[in-house]
Every structure is written in C-alpha cells, then in structure tokens.
Design a protein around this motif. Structure first.
Motif, PDB file in Angstrom:
ATOM      1  N   GLU A 166      15.963  -8.660  90.612  1.00 44.71           N
ATOM      2  CA  GLU A 166      16.263 -10.163  90.695  1.00 44.71           C
ATOM      3  C   GLU A 166      17.582 -10.664  91.688  1.00 44.71           C
ATOM      4  O   GLU A 166      18.653  -9.892  91.597  1.00 44.71           O
ATOM      5  N   ALA A 167      17.176 -11.699  91.947  1.00 43.53           N
ATOM      6  CA  ALA A 167      18.119 -12.367  93.116  1.00 43.53           C
ATOM      7  C   ALA A 167      19.266 -12.793  92.172  1.00 43.53           C
ATOM      8  O   ALA A 167      19.162 -13.407  91.157  1.00 43.53           O
ATOM      9  N   PRO A 168      20.672 -12.805  92.698  1.00 41.78           N
ATOM     10  CA  PRO A 168      21.838 -12.928  91.886  1.00 41.78           C
ATOM     11  C   PRO A 168      21.916 -14.520  91.452  1.00 41.78           C
ATOM     12  O   PRO A 168      21.997 -14.823  90.264  1.00 41.78           O
ATOM     13  N   HIS A 169      21.321 -15.380  92.232  1.00 37.81           N
ATOM     14  CA  HIS A 169      21.313 -16.981  91.694  1.00 37.81           C
ATOM     15  C   HIS A 169      20.460 -17.093  90.660  1.00 37.81           C
ATOM     16  O   HIS A 169      20.279 -18.299  90.119  1.00 37.81           O
ATOM     17  N   ARG A 170      19.185 -16.353  90.526  1.00 40.04           N
ATOM     18  CA  ARG A 170      18.315 -16.399  89.343  1.00 40.04           C
ATOM     19  C   ARG A 170      18.410 -15.877  88.433  1.00 40.04           C
ATOM     20  O   ARG A 170      17.481 -15.846  87.403  1.00 40.04           O
ATOM     21  N   LEU A 171      19.556 -14.949  88.285  1.00 41.83           N
ATOM     22  CA  LEU A 171      19.781 -13.894  87.130  1.00 41.83           C
ATOM     23  C   LEU A 171      19.570 -14.455  85.746  1.00 41.83           C
ATOM     24  O   LEU A 171      19.029 -14.251  84.778  1.00 41.83           O
ATOM     25  N   ALA A 172      20.390 -15.703  85.780  1.00 38.92           N
ATOM     26  CA  ALA A 172      20.621 -16.304  84.195  1.00 38.92           C
ATOM     27  C   ALA A 172      19.390 -16.960  83.794  1.00 38.92           C
ATOM     28  O   ALA A 172      19.186 -16.444  82.519  1.00 38.92           O
ATOM     29  N   ALA A 173      18.798 -17.633  84.633  1.00 39.83           N
ATOM     30  CA  ALA A 173      17.287 -17.968  84.357  1.00 39.83           C
ATOM     31  C   ALA A 173      16.310 -16.887  83.771  1.00 39.83           C
ATOM     32  O   ALA A 173      15.641 -17.076  82.974  1.00 39.83           O
ATOM     33  N   MET A 174      16.611 -15.732  84.842  1.00 40.85           N
ATOM     34  CA  MET A 174      15.610 -14.830  84.370  1.00 40.85           C
ATOM     35  C   MET A 174      15.965 -14.180  83.012  1.00 40.85           C
ATOM     36  O   MET A 174      14.990 -14.024  81.979  1.00 40.85           O
ATOM     37  N   LEU A 175      17.243 -13.929  82.539  1.00 36.56           N
ATOM     38  CA  LEU A 175      17.491 -13.348  81.387  1.00 36.56           C
ATOM     39  C   LEU A 175      17.492 -14.460  80.200  1.00 36.56           C
ATOM     40  O   LEU A 175      16.900 -13.864  79.051  1.00 36.56           O
ATOM     41  N   GLN A 176      17.638 -15.527  80.393  1.00 36.64           N
ATOM     42  CA  GLN A 176      17.179 -16.550  79.501  1.00 36.64           C
ATOM     43  C   GLN A 176      15.625 -16.556  78.976  1.00 36.64           C
ATOM     44  O   GLN A 176      15.305 -16.390  77.956  1.00 36.64           O
ATOM     45  N   ALA A 177      14.854 -16.399  80.211  1.00 38.64           N
ATOM     46  CA  ALA A 177      13.589 -16.358  79.818  1.00 38.64           C
ATOM     47  C   ALA A 177      12.814 -14.877  79.240  1.00 38.64           C
ATOM     48  O   ALA A 177      12.297 -15.097  78.224  1.00 38.64           O
ATOM     49  N   ALA A 210      22.702 -13.130  79.153  1.00 39.64           N
ATOM     50  CA  ALA A 210      22.329 -14.585  79.954  1.00 39.64           C
ATOM     51  C   ALA A 210      23.620 -15.564  80.030  1.00 39.64           C
ATOM     52  O   ALA A 210      23.869 -16.162  81.025  1.00 39.64           O
ATOM     53  N   GLU A 211      24.497 -15.336  79.006  1.00 38.97           N
ATOM     54  CA  GLU A 211      25.594 -16.136  78.761  1.00 38.97           C
ATOM     55  C   GLU A 211      26.535 -15.935  79.881  1.00 38.97           C
ATOM     56  O   GLU A 211      27.213 -16.665  80.636  1.00 38.97           O
ATOM     57  N   TRP A 212      26.440 -14.429  79.949  1.00 39.24           N
ATOM     58  CA  TRP A 212      27.734 -13.933  80.837  1.00 39.24           C
ATOM     59  C   TRP A 212      27.202 -14.222  82.276  1.00 39.24           C
ATOM     60  O   TRP A 212      27.930 -14.675  83.151  1.00 39.24           O
ATOM     61  N   ALA A 213      25.851 -14.237  82.683  1.00 38.49           N
ATOM     62  CA  ALA A 213      25.392 -14.124  83.856  1.00 38.49           C
ATOM     63  C   ALA A 213      25.404 -16.068  84.271  1.00 38.49           C
ATOM     64  O   ALA A 213      25.380 -16.272  85.679  1.00 38.49           O
ATOM     65  N   SER A 214      25.618 -17.068  83.493  1.00 37.12           N
ATOM     66  CA  SER A 214      25.547 -18.141  83.653  1.00 37.12           C
ATOM     67  C   SER A 214      26.891 -18.778  84.523  1.00 37.12           C
ATOM     68  O   SER A 214      26.740 -19.533  85.073  1.00 37.12           O
ATOM     69  N   GLY A 215      27.687 -17.655  84.417  1.00 39.52           N
ATOM     70  CA  GLY A 215      29.278 -17.805  85.015  1.00 39.52           C
ATOM     71  C   GLY A 215      28.978 -17.702  86.394  1.00 39.52           C
ATOM     72  O   GLY A 215      29.940 -17.834  87.343  1.00 39.52           O
ATOM     73  N   GLY A 216      27.868 -17.082  87.061  1.00 36.43           N
ATOM     74  CA  GLY A 216      27.670 -16.757  88.210  1.00 36.43           C
ATOM     75  C   GLY A 216      27.873 -15.298  88.780  1.00 36.43           C
ATOM     76  O   GLY A 216      28.773 -14.497  88.205  1.00 36.43           O
ATOM     77  N   VAL A 217      27.005 -14.555  89.358  1.00 31.12           N
ATOM     78  CA  VAL A 217      26.764 -13.360  89.683  1.00 31.12           C
ATOM     79  C   VAL A 217      26.648 -13.031  91.119  1.00 31.12           C
ATOM     80  O   VAL A 217      25.740 -13.802  91.780  1.00 31.12           O
ATOM     81  N   ARG A 218      27.178 -12.011  91.685  1.00 30.12           N
ATOM     82  CA  ARG A 218      27.016 -11.860  93.161  1.00 30.12           C
ATOM     83  C   ARG A 218      26.330 -10.172  93.312  1.00 30.12           C
ATOM     84  O   ARG A 218      26.529  -9.688  92.594  1.00 30.12           O
ATOM     85  N   GLY A 219      25.741 -10.119  94.427  1.00 32.56           N
ATOM     86  CA  GLY A 219      25.314  -8.771  94.778  1.00 32.56           C
ATOM     87  C   GLY A 219      23.658  -8.397  94.497  1.00 32.56           C
ATOM     88  O   GLY A 219      23.231  -9.286  93.935  1.00 32.56           O
ATOM     89  N   GLU A 220      23.525  -7.368  94.785  1.00 31.15           N
ATOM     90  CA  GLU A 220      22.074  -6.777  94.540  1.00 31.15           C
ATOM     91  C   GLU A 220      22.160  -6.649  93.093  1.00 31.15           C
ATOM     92  O   GLU A 220      23.075  -5.880  92.372  1.00 31.15           O
ATOM     93  N   VAL A 221      21.008  -6.997  92.203  1.00 29.66           N
ATOM     94  CA  VAL A 221      20.906  -6.757  91.208  1.00 29.66           C
ATOM     95  C   VAL A 221      19.708  -5.839  90.402  1.00 29.66           C
ATOM     96  O   VAL A 221      18.498  -6.341  90.975  1.00 29.66           O
TER      97      VAL A 221
END
Length: 281
Positions: A166-177, A210-221
């Motif tokens: 997953e791309a870092p900017h879509r990680l929170a939405a992905m984990l929520q889904a 998902a809550e952790w990732a909502s704060g923003g994540v960088r890098g390859e995931v």
C-alpha cells in the motif's frame, strides 16, 4: 519446446539496503547484453552505489511502455540476446512490470530464469509474528472506496495470512476498510521501510493500526493480516452478527449484500441472517 539460444533473466534488486545485492546480481548487471529497467536513472544510481557499470544496452521497461517494449525485447531474445529485467526494488513481475514479458517469452519457447534476492513480501511475513505456514499475496487493494470494500469482503473468510502492498498516503483508509470488512481486532502488522535506516514493524489489531496510521506514515509499506479463524454456525453468536449487520446497514450498505458477506465469513445462512435482522427492527 524451449530454445537454449537466449534467456530472459528476472533479477531481484535491493528493497532498501544496497548491501543485500547478491554477487550474482552484480555479475548479471555487468555482463548482460541487454538490461531492461523500470527506471534507468534508478538503475544507474544502484550501479554507482554497487561500484559497477553495465556494459550492455540499457532500455526502459515500465507500465507506460510495457506493451510496445515487450515486442522489442522479445525480438532481442529470439535473435539470441539474453535480456536482464530489473525493477526499482524487489522481484520483477510482483506488483511490478515483467509479467507480460514472461508470458510472451514462455509462449515463444524462450528460457526464463531468475536471480533471486530481496523480497518485501517474504520479509514482512517473516517478521510479522503472524502464521507463516500458509499465506497469499494480494498486492494493492483497489483505490476507490467501493471497489476496495468489495475486495476486502471477498477476503473475509480467507484462512491464510494475507500480505498487501500500500502507498503510505492511502494506508489509513486501507486499514480502516480491512478493519470494517475483517474485524477491528483482526491481528495485523504494518511493516515500513524494510531493510532501511528507519525500518519499523507495528503490530496490533486493524482498528488500532488504522488509528496510528491516521497521523501520517512515510516510506514503503507492506501490510500483513492474519487469516480468518475457521468457524461453524454453532460457534457464531447470531445476535452479535446481527448487530454488526445493522451497523453496516446504518452506514449505508445494502442489507442483502452484507448478509451474503457475513454468511461467507461465519457459516450462518444468508436467509437466517436476513430474517434475524428484519425481526430485530
């Protein structure tokens, strides 16, 4: 019949730490008459860090020219020239260009071989702390919310450990889904920047991650998610299943669709679930 006149060689490149490059990779890059690279600039940078130089012709091979360039590379192979295929990181054709060329080479009887090496899929699986005896690779989930939710629903009853990119900017939405479709407490691990300086493995339930990732994540995931625990109808709390369905319907999903998905995940019949929801209204 396979011809011995030329080979298509798929070579895995480092996913972060350049020291993971194998001696075979260095030799292959130095000696290949044709090198097809996802990004020729990144290939030059890799070779500079490895202290080597390519001697063959270097051409680009990426998602935007894959269709036309496959024909050119196939011509090189049928003329007897080995072709080395590399992507920016990891193994070609695994969520990267390469599959189209491999299938065409096989169809034309050209030998396909591999220089094995680093793999984000296997490394994330190994360090996740989740079961590794059986697993499946799901690549990237769809970007659109509706398509992503349907893809997750199809995995609700998957018993194997699942690995995603997953791309870092879509990680929170992905984990929520994933949490919505598989369960908020489903164990998972988010593996970030594997083999790099800031490597991080975050483990927990999907909702927590998902809550952790909502704060923003960088890098390859790379995300690893535990498979579903096999259940039988007798093991399932019907009332809890109904409450979950009611909440999803309140959130806007169609009752029939949700009942089918929950049925596949629990073993309860769709009709039983549907009737129970109607009776609870």
């Amino acid at each position: 019949m396979t011809t011995d006149s030329a080979r298509l060689v798929l070579a895995a490149t480092p996913i972060g730490d350049v020291r993971d490059a194998s001696p075979r990779l260095l030799e292959a890059l130095r000696s290949a008459p044709v090198v097809a690279a996802e990004d020729t600039r990144r290939l030059r940078g890799l070779c500079d860090r490895l202290g080597i130089a390519t001697t063959g012709r270097v051409v680009s091979y990426h998602e935007h020219n894959e269709a036309t360039r496959t024909t050119d590379l196939l011509a090189e192979l049928t003329d007897g020239q080995d072709v080395l295929l590399v992507t920016d990181a990891g193994m070609p054709s695994v969520s990267d260009p390469g599959y189209r060329l491999v299938t065409e080479a096989v169809r034309h009887g050209i030998r396909v071989t591999c220089v094995p090496g680093p793999s984000a899929v296997l490394m994330a699986l190994a360090v996740s702390g989740l079961p590794v005896d059986r697993f499946c690779f799901e690549g990237f989930l769809p970007r659109k919310a509706g398509e992503r939710e349907r893809a997750v629903a199809a995995l609700a009853a998957e018993p194997r450990t699942m690995v995603f990119f997953e791309a870092p900017h879509r990680l929170a939405a992905m984990l929520q889904a994933l949490g919505k479709g598989l369960g908020a407490d489903r164990p998972a691990a988010v593996c970030r920047e594997l083999t790099k300086t800031y490597e991080e493995v975050r483990r927990g339930g999907l909702a927590e991650l998902a809550e952790w990732a909502s704060g923003g994540v960088r890098g390859e995931v790379t995300v690893v998610v535990s498979g579903a625990v096999p259940t039988t109808a007798g093991d399932v709390d019907l009332a809890a299943a109904v409450r979950g369905i009611q909440q999803r319907v309140t959130d806007g999903e169609r009752l029939k669709d949700v009942c089918r998905e929950v049925s596949a995940a629990t073993g309860l019949s769709t009709k039983q679930l549907y009737d129970a929801v109607l009776a609870a209204r």
